[in-house]
Every structure is written in C-alpha cells, then in structure tokens.
Design a protein around this motif. Structure first.
Motif, PDB file in Angstrom:
ATOM      1  N   GLU A  65       0.811  -1.211   0.000  1.00  0.00           N
ATOM      2  CA  GLU A  65       0.000   0.000   0.000  1.00  0.00           C
ATOM      3  C   GLU A  65       0.846   1.263   0.000  1.00  0.00           C
ATOM      4  O   GLU A  65       0.385   2.337  -0.399  1.00  0.00           O
ATOM      5  N   LEU A  66       2.102   1.145   0.434  1.00  0.00           N
ATOM      6  CA  LEU A  66       2.993   2.302   0.395  1.00  0.00           C
ATOM      7  C   LEU A  66       3.711   2.440  -0.947  1.00  0.00           C
ATOM      8  O   LEU A  66       4.446   3.405  -1.157  1.00  0.00           O
ATOM      9  N   GLY A  67       3.536   1.467  -1.836  1.00  0.00           N
ATOM     10  CA  GLY A  67       4.159   1.547  -3.158  1.00  0.00           C
ATOM     11  C   GLY A  67       5.594   1.077  -3.199  1.00  0.00           C
ATOM     12  O   GLY A  67       6.327   1.398  -4.151  1.00  0.00           O
ATOM     13  N   LEU A  68       6.017   0.299  -2.217  1.00  0.00           N
ATOM     14  CA  LEU A  68       7.400  -0.169  -2.147  1.00  0.00           C
ATOM     15  C   LEU A  68       7.510  -1.551  -2.789  1.00  0.00           C
ATOM     16  O   LEU A  68       6.966  -2.528  -2.278  1.00  0.00           O
ATOM     17  N   SER A  69       8.203  -1.635  -3.905  1.00  0.00           N
ATOM     18  CA  SER A  69       8.319  -2.903  -4.621  1.00  0.00           C
ATOM     19  C   SER A  69       9.639  -2.958  -5.373  1.00  0.00           C
ATOM     20  O   SER A  69      10.071  -1.951  -5.958  1.00  0.00           O
ATOM     21  N   LYS A  95      16.363   2.209  -7.454  1.00  0.00           N
ATOM     22  CA  LYS A  95      15.166   3.029  -7.317  1.00  0.00           C
ATOM     23  C   LYS A  95      15.401   4.146  -6.301  1.00  0.00           C
ATOM     24  O   LYS A  95      16.099   3.963  -5.315  1.00  0.00           O
ATOM     25  N   LEU A  96      14.781   5.277  -6.564  1.00  0.00           N
ATOM     26  CA  LEU A  96      14.698   6.376  -5.598  1.00  0.00           C
ATOM     27  C   LEU A  96      13.230   6.566  -5.259  1.00  0.00           C
ATOM     28  O   LEU A  96      12.440   7.083  -6.061  1.00  0.00           O
ATOM     29  N   PHE A  97      12.834   6.092  -4.077  1.00  0.00           N
ATOM     30  CA  PHE A  97      11.452   6.209  -3.633  1.00  0.00           C
ATOM     31  C   PHE A  97      11.263   7.558  -2.938  1.00  0.00           C
ATOM     32  O   PHE A  97      11.778   7.780  -1.836  1.00  0.00           O
ATOM     33  N   GLN A  98      10.512   8.435  -3.593  1.00  0.00           N
ATOM     34  CA  GLN A  98      10.227   9.755  -3.036  1.00  0.00           C
ATOM     35  C   GLN A  98       8.947   9.688  -2.208  1.00  0.00           C
ATOM     36  O   GLN A  98       7.911   9.205  -2.674  1.00  0.00           O
ATOM     37  N   LYS A  99       9.010  10.169  -0.977  1.00  0.00           N
ATOM     38  CA  LYS A  99       7.848  10.169  -0.091  1.00  0.00           C
ATOM     39  C   LYS A  99       6.820  11.184  -0.589  1.00  0.00           C
ATOM     40  O   LYS A  99       7.139  12.341  -0.880  1.00  0.00           O
ATOM     41  N   GLN A 100       5.554  10.728  -0.656  1.00  0.00           N
ATOM     42  CA  GLN A 100       4.464  11.574  -1.106  1.00  0.00           C
ATOM     43  C   GLN A 100       3.674  12.126   0.080  1.00  0.00           C
ATOM     44  O   GLN A 100       3.810  11.662   1.217  1.00  0.00           O
ATOM     45  N   ALA A 101       2.809  13.086  -0.200  1.00  0.00           N
ATOM     46  CA  ALA A 101       2.051  13.732   0.870  1.00  0.00           C
ATOM     47  C   ALA A 101       1.123  12.767   1.584  1.00  0.00           C
ATOM     48  O   ALA A 101       0.831  12.942   2.775  1.00  0.00           O
ATOM     49  N   ASP A 102       0.658  11.721   0.891  1.00  0.00           N
ATOM     50  CA  ASP A 102      -0.247  10.762   1.516  1.00  0.00           C
ATOM     51  C   ASP A 102       0.489   9.632   2.234  1.00  0.00           C
ATOM     52  O   ASP A 102      -0.143   8.696   2.721  1.00  0.00           O
ATOM     53  N   SER A 162       2.675   7.535   0.876  1.00  0.00           N
ATOM     54  CA  SER A 162       3.158   6.501  -0.046  1.00  0.00           C
ATOM     55  C   SER A 162       4.444   6.959  -0.733  1.00  0.00           C
ATOM     56  O   SER A 162       4.902   8.100  -0.539  1.00  0.00           O
ATOM     57  N   TYR A 163       5.019   6.057  -1.537  1.00  0.00           N
ATOM     58  CA  TYR A 163       6.259   6.353  -2.240  1.00  0.00           C
ATOM     59  C   TYR A 163       6.092   6.087  -3.734  1.00  0.00           C
ATOM     60  O   TYR A 163       5.367   5.165  -4.132  1.00  0.00           O
ATOM     61  N   ILE A 164       6.774   6.898  -4.555  1.00  0.00           N
ATOM     62  CA  ILE A 164       6.861   6.616  -5.981  1.00  0.00           C
ATOM     63  C   ILE A 164       8.332   6.642  -6.380  1.00  0.00           C
ATOM     64  O   ILE A 164       9.141   7.367  -5.807  1.00  0.00           O
ATOM     65  N   ASP A 165       8.682   5.812  -7.372  1.00  0.00           N
ATOM     66  CA  ASP A 165      10.059   5.729  -7.849  1.00  0.00           C
ATOM     67  C   ASP A 165      10.320   6.865  -8.832  1.00  0.00           C
ATOM     68  O   ASP A 165       9.707   6.937  -9.901  1.00  0.00           O
ATOM     69  N   VAL A 166      11.252   7.754  -8.471  1.00  0.00           N
ATOM     70  CA  VAL A 166      11.586   8.907  -9.319  1.00  0.00           C
ATOM     71  C   VAL A 166      13.047   8.850  -9.756  1.00  0.00           C
ATOM     72  O   VAL A 166      13.626   9.874 -10.116  1.00  0.00           O
ATOM     73  N   ALA A 167      13.641   7.661  -9.746  1.00  0.00           N
ATOM     74  CA  ALA A 167      15.079   7.548 -10.017  1.00  0.00           C
ATOM     75  C   ALA A 167      15.454   8.089 -11.391  1.00  0.00           C
ATOM     76  O   ALA A 167      16.494   8.747 -11.544  1.00  0.00           O
ATOM     77  N   ILE A 168      14.624   7.820 -12.397  1.00  0.00           N
ATOM     78  CA  ILE A 168      14.955   8.292 -13.746  1.00  0.00           C
ATOM     79  C   ILE A 168      14.928   9.815 -13.793  1.00  0.00           C
ATOM     80  O   ILE A 168      15.882  10.462 -14.259  1.00  0.00           O
ATOM     81  N   ASP A 169      13.834  10.401 -13.315  1.00  0.00           N
ATOM     82  CA  ASP A 169      13.719  11.864 -13.347  1.00  0.00           C
ATOM     83  C   ASP A 169      14.781  12.544 -12.496  1.00  0.00           C
ATOM     84  O   ASP A 169      15.257  13.640 -12.836  1.00  0.00           O
ATOM     85  N   ALA A 170      15.176  11.904 -11.390  1.00  0.00           N
ATOM     86  CA  ALA A 170      16.177  12.501 -10.506  1.00  0.00           C
ATOM     87  C   ALA A 170      17.596  12.269 -11.005  1.00  0.00           C
ATOM     88  O   ALA A 170      18.543  12.864 -10.476  1.00  0.00           O
ATOM     89  N   GLY A 171      17.775  11.391 -11.996  1.00  0.00           N
ATOM     90  CA  GLY A 171      19.093  11.159 -12.579  1.00  0.00           C
ATOM     91  C   GLY A 171      19.958  10.177 -11.833  1.00  0.00           C
ATOM     92  O   GLY A 171      21.187  10.206 -11.966  1.00  0.00           O
ATOM     93  N   VAL A 172      19.334   9.253 -11.053  1.00  0.00           N
ATOM     94  CA  VAL A 172      20.139   8.331 -10.244  1.00  0.00           C
ATOM     95  C   VAL A 172      19.758   6.864 -10.472  1.00  0.00           C
ATOM     96  O   VAL A 172      20.077   6.012  -9.658  1.00  0.00           O
ATOM     97  N   GLN A 173      19.093   6.567 -11.582  1.00  0.00           N
ATOM     98  CA  GLN A 173      18.789   5.165 -11.857  1.00  0.00           C
ATOM     99  C   GLN A 173      20.041   4.471 -12.394  1.00  0.00           C
ATOM    100  O   GLN A 173      20.677   4.951 -13.325  1.00  0.00           O
ATOM    101  N   LEU A 174      20.392   3.338 -11.764  1.00  0.00           N
ATOM    102  CA  LEU A 174      21.564   2.569 -12.157  1.00  0.00           C
ATOM    103  C   LEU A 174      21.152   1.131 -12.446  1.00  0.00           C
ATOM    104  O   LEU A 174      20.355   0.548 -11.724  1.00  0.00           O
ATOM    105  N   GLN A 175      21.711   0.563 -13.495  1.00  0.00           N
ATOM    106  CA  GLN A 175      21.454  -0.826 -13.855  1.00  0.00           C
ATOM    107  C   GLN A 175      22.749  -1.613 -13.677  1.00  0.00           C
ATOM    108  O   GLN A 175      23.790  -1.225 -14.184  1.00  0.00           O
ATOM    109  N   GLY A 176      22.673  -2.712 -12.925  1.00  0.00           N
ATOM    110  CA  GLY A 176      23.864  -3.512 -12.701  1.00  0.00           C
ATOM    111  C   GLY A 176      24.102  -3.723 -11.224  1.00  0.00           C
ATOM    112  O   GLY A 176      23.216  -3.539 -10.396  1.00  0.00           O
TER     113      GLY A 176
END
Length: 578
Positions: free
Chosen positions: A67-71, A120-127, A129-143
């Motif tokens: 329910e918090l969006g952590l996956s 993943k970068l899970f950004q805390k939301q006002a409600d 929950s969390y959403i993954d913003v790693a791409i927009d924040a520039g910190v998504q890494l593969q490997g």
C-alpha cells in the motif's frame, strides 16, 4: 555563539523559527583541547514526583509494503557460476540509503539490490506513499551496486548520493557520486577513483575535523595488493584522496596475520568517538575473525589511526562480523558495539559451531567487556544488517537484525535453519538484558534478509522498519509500520552553516526526570554509518517514556562548543542550527 531552533511539531511540518539565546556555553575550538565531553551533573534538587500510573509499553508491528508503493525484484542474472567468496559477495551486496534529498521534511529511500531490476529512488508523497523517481532525478543505475549513502559532500546544505560499485569484478560497475543540485535532481560528480573490486558498504564522517566529510568503504573478497582504498579524505568538497596506505593502516584493517584467504574480508565500516576523547575513530567489521578497531591519535594535520583490536576483547575464532551498529546501549555516555554474526549449531552434538551475535559494552575508554552470552542477543540467525533504536520509546535502546543464508544449517529444536531465519528483534529489559521477539510482535519475515533501515516513516514519533530480502520471484521489500503502545519522544536534527553541515560527530545528551524523581540520561552521536550496506539518516531519536518535558538537552558540537537547552517539550521534532 547563537543557534536557531526550528520546531517541527508532532505530525506537523516545521512551522516556526526563532533565535535562542544560549543558557550556557563554553568555547571548544580545537577538539584536541577537550579532555572529556561528558556532561556536567545537574545540581538542581530532585522534585517530589507526582503519582503517575505506570506506562506499559507494548511492541507491535504491521506490514504495509504494497500500500505504500514499495516494490523491487531481486535476482542475479547473466552471471557465470559463482563459487567461494565470490558467491558470498554477489548474494550479499545491495543496500538502502535514507535521507530527505528534496528537503520537504520527509525521509526518502534509495535502493539497489541485484542486477535484474534497476536501482530506485522512492520519493515520499504527501499521503505517505512512495513513488520511484530515479529516472527523473538522474540516479537510476542498472547492474551491480552496493552500500549507498546520502551525505552532503560539497557542504551546500543538501544531500548528495554515493553508490558503491563492483569495480572490475564480474558485471563490473564503477562507484558513483551524484551531486544534488538543490532542486530535487542530481548530476554525476567526481567519485573517488576506486580501483579495488567489490565496494560493499560506505560510511561518512569528518575524521580530520576540516569541515569536509570523509569516506570509509569496505571491499569484501577483493585482492590485497596495493592501496587497500578503505579511507578517503574529502579534500575540497569535490575530490577525494585515499590515505589507506599511511602508517600501516591498510595492514591493520586487513588483519593479515589472521587472514586465512589472503583477500580483503571487510564488510562494514563505522565511525564514532569510541574512546571518548573527542576525536573520531573507526571500527571495521570483517569476516573470519578479522574485525579491526582503529583509534585516532587526534592529530588532524596527519591522520593516524592506530590498531587497537585487542581492546574489543573478542575471540578471533568465533567472530564472523557482517554488520553492526554503534550506540550507547546502557545509557552511560559511551558508544557500545553490536555485531551481527552467525549462530550455527552442530546438529549431532548441540554445540555451537559459530557463536552468534556479539554485544560489547564500553568501559568509557574504548576498552570493552563481552556481554554477548549474558545479554541474550546471540540468536540472530545468520545475521546481516541491524539497527539499535528505541522502538517503544521507553528510554531503552532495542536491537533488531535481519538474517538468512541460502544453505541449510545444522539445527536443533531450539534454533531455526538459515534458509528461513526469522528477523530477530531483541527487546531491551534494562541492565543489558534482552529478550528475543519475532512473530509475537508481528515480525514474521523469514526471507533472505540483507539490508535493513529503521526510521520514523510517518512522523508519528516511533521507529518503523524497512527490510530488503534477496529472494527470487517475490517483492524483495518488507515494510513494518510501528503500531506499538509507546512512550513520549524527542527528535533532533543538527545543522551547521558552511562546513560539515549535518554536524557529523556531534553528541547530544538528554536528561529527563523519571517517575521516581531520578535523573536519567541518554546519549546519541550524529553519524552517517553503514550497518551493512544500509545507511540510516543523521536524525537523532530519543524515547523518554512518561516524561512530559526534557530537563536538559546538551549538545557537544563537532568543534567542541557546548550548548545547553532546558525545559524542552516532548513529542516534537527540532532542527537546531549553529
């Protein structure tokens, strides 16, 4: 010296700012001038305590992961068959870092685990929950990456991000340093030029007291040749220089005399003033009996850490140190040590093959008494990451460690097999005695736990838990919300303008009057330490049980300045700026 206090009230944002005139202070200047940072005793007469109904704290947790969006999906893909220490390494690395990277008052989560799914970068939301913003924040890494940490590298007041890479190993990746631009985005900066393979965990502190925070990292299963690259000095907020080859430092950390594999066996570095002399020391928790305690001489012109492992009073043949935490477990004003290790029993004889977790109680001078057996913390399974926090706010620090390994172990009816170890929570009963609690308080995780962080996710004053498991096919994350019946609390964040902005190395001493009219004290040291690939925020959390105000808060800043606050209200969050 003037400080500003920013009040963040219970379940509310930071809403007021005012300047506090110091009630008492004394100049510290050079930390080498300090002979002690113990607080002076308060001389006020004890008031007659009011008759109060005894508070009964009760630990309880519930899962709220989905329910918090952590996956996240963990797996190792496209790898050759792994053997020996390489197998151990790849089945262990990953990690979680916590920090308010976007400065909105909420803790955000950075995660890397396995190479099937990107970080993943899970950004805390006002409600909540969390959403993954790693791409927009520039910190998504593969490997393959491990041991991330949020820290203000460049002293501009916001949190940057270090992520350890596997280097020249299988699926090689280089360590990364991302600089926060202050607008919720990161740009890649100049990471330390690490040539060693397998950067596992990272910790930060200003160990030379120049205002720029420095870095310690571990390199499990890497080669011994050349510079071991464990300690890095932050020169100017941009560039790092390795000092590991100075004065035999690398040899001390690698513990060559006891190293049976002729490989680097380091897992978890932790900074802290371990011998209470006002300067930062280093504990390097390592496998196969090679853990090292390195005490600083305090000469900031030339950093010199001398090896004092014998002061830990450990038997080298029964310590397989994976993770651990520094904290004042017995509330006497010094840093004690909890080490996660392996509890394994010979199924036929019932004799301990590996003797379990370790609890080392500080004698106030950097020498230790091993209270592992008498304390009740041995049975943490095959332990990895850990936290030492006050889960029920009763004024006593509890311990939790995650665990698991992918092989069966010799077991008796008394112990679990490592393939389904239950995460172990040790409730502090006082006098360094603990009882192990699991499913009775809602902690039911039996996965392959590796990383774990503990923090006040929902800003309700108690500490919640996030675990990352290395299990194929399932959501690797488990979030436990703390729904305990608990006491009052106080949360403190320290800030310094210009240098070492998060006040790493500072200490806060909190004094309350209990129901019996007695003064009791707690101490926390500000750090950004790993507890095994996992980093919790620098915010300090105190549980104060039934106390309805704090008699005294004493802050010892990194430069030695002392600041006193009195009659501080409970159940609030403070940001205190110097």
């Amino acid at each position: 010296m003037n400080s500003k206090i920013f009040h963040g009230f219970f379940k509310a944002p930071f809403i007021s700012i005012f300047t506090l005139s110091l009630l008492s202070s004394c100049g510290g200047g050079d930390v080498n001038d300090k002979t002690s940072i113990q607080p002076e005793p308060i001389t006020t007469n004890n008031p007659e305590p009011e008759a109060k109904e005894e508070l009964v704290t009760k630990l309880s947790f519930r899962k709220r992961t989905i329910e918090l969006g952590l996956s996240h999906q963990w797996d190792l893909i496209d790898l050759p068959e792994l053997t020996g220490l390489d197998y151990s390494l790849y089945n262990s690395i990953g990690g979680i870092a916590l920090g308010d990277y976007d400065q909105d008052g909420d803790i955000d989560i950075y995660l890397t685990a396995g190479n099937k799914s990107a970080s993943k970068l899970f950004q805390k939301q006002a409600d909540g929950s969390y959403i993954d913003v790693a791409i927009d924040a520039g910190v998504q890494l593969q490997g393959f990456y491990s041991g991330p940490s949020f820290a203000d590298i460049d002293n501009d007041g916001d949190l940057d991000l270090f992520v350890g890479g596997i280097g020249v190993g299988i699926g090689g990746t280089r360590s990364k340093l991302f600089i926060n631009d202050g607008n919720g985005h990161f740009v890649e900066g100049q990471a330390p030029t690490i040539s060693k393979e397998y950067t596992v965990s990272s910790s930060f502190s200003d160990f030379n007291n120049d205002g720029f925070i420095d870095l310690a990292i571990s390199h499990y299963a890497s080669s011994l040749g050349g510079d071991s690259e464990h300690l890095w000095v932050n020169i100017d907020g941009v560039n790092f220089e390795s000092i590991s080859s100075r004065n035999g430092l690398a040899q001390s950390i690698l513990n060559n005399t006891d190293n049976v594999f002729s490989l680097d066996l380091t897992f978890t570095p932790s900074f802290g003033d371990i011998n209470n002399n006002g300067v930062i020391d280093l504990l390097m928790l390592s496998d196969f009996g090679t853990t090292s305690l390195l005490l600083s001489t305090g000469d900031t012109s030339f950093i010199d850490f001398n090896e004092h492992t014998d002061k830990l009073n450990l038997k080298t043949d029964d310590v397989h140190g994976m993770g651990g935490t520094l904290a004042d477990i017995d509330n006497d004003g010094d840093l004690d040590i909890f080490i996660t290790s392996i509890l394994e029993v010979n199924a036929k004889s019932g004799i301990l093959h590996y003797s379990g977790n370790k609890l080392l109680i500080n004698n106030n001078d950097g020498t230790f008494v091993d209270q592992s057996y008498t304390s009740g913390i041995l049975n943490g399974g095959w332990g990895w990451a850990s936290c030492i926090v006050d889960f029920d706010n009763d004024g006593l620090l509890d311990i939790i460690n995650t665990n698991g390994w992918n092989i069966e172990s010799g077991v008796t009816l008394e112990y679990e097999s490592h393939v389904n170890d239950t995460t172990s929570l040790f409730k502090n009963m006082g006098d360094n005695k603990f009882i192990r609690l699991t499913d009775t308080v809602g902690i039911t995780d039996t996965g392959q736990g590796r990383s774990m962080v503990c923090f006040d996710h929902d800003n309700d004053g108690d500490i919640d838990i996030l675990i990352s498991n290395n299990d194929v096919g399932d959501n690797s994350l488990i979030f436990y919300e703390n729904v305990s019946t608990s006491g009052n609390f106080l949360k403190i964040d320290l800030r310094i303008k210009g240098k070492n902005t998060y006040a790493l190395g500072a200490r806060v001493y909190l004094t309350v009057i209990n129901d019996k009219g007695e003064y009791t004290q707690q101490m926390r040291e500000v750090n950004i330490n790993s507890n095994f690939t996992s980093q919790t925020p620098s915010q300090l959390h105190f549980g104060v049980n039934r106390a309805d105000n704090i008699a005294e808060v004493k802050i010892v800043w990194p430069n030695g300045d002392i600041e006193l606050l009195t009659d501080v209200a409970v159940n609030q969050s403070l940001i205190i700026e110097k």
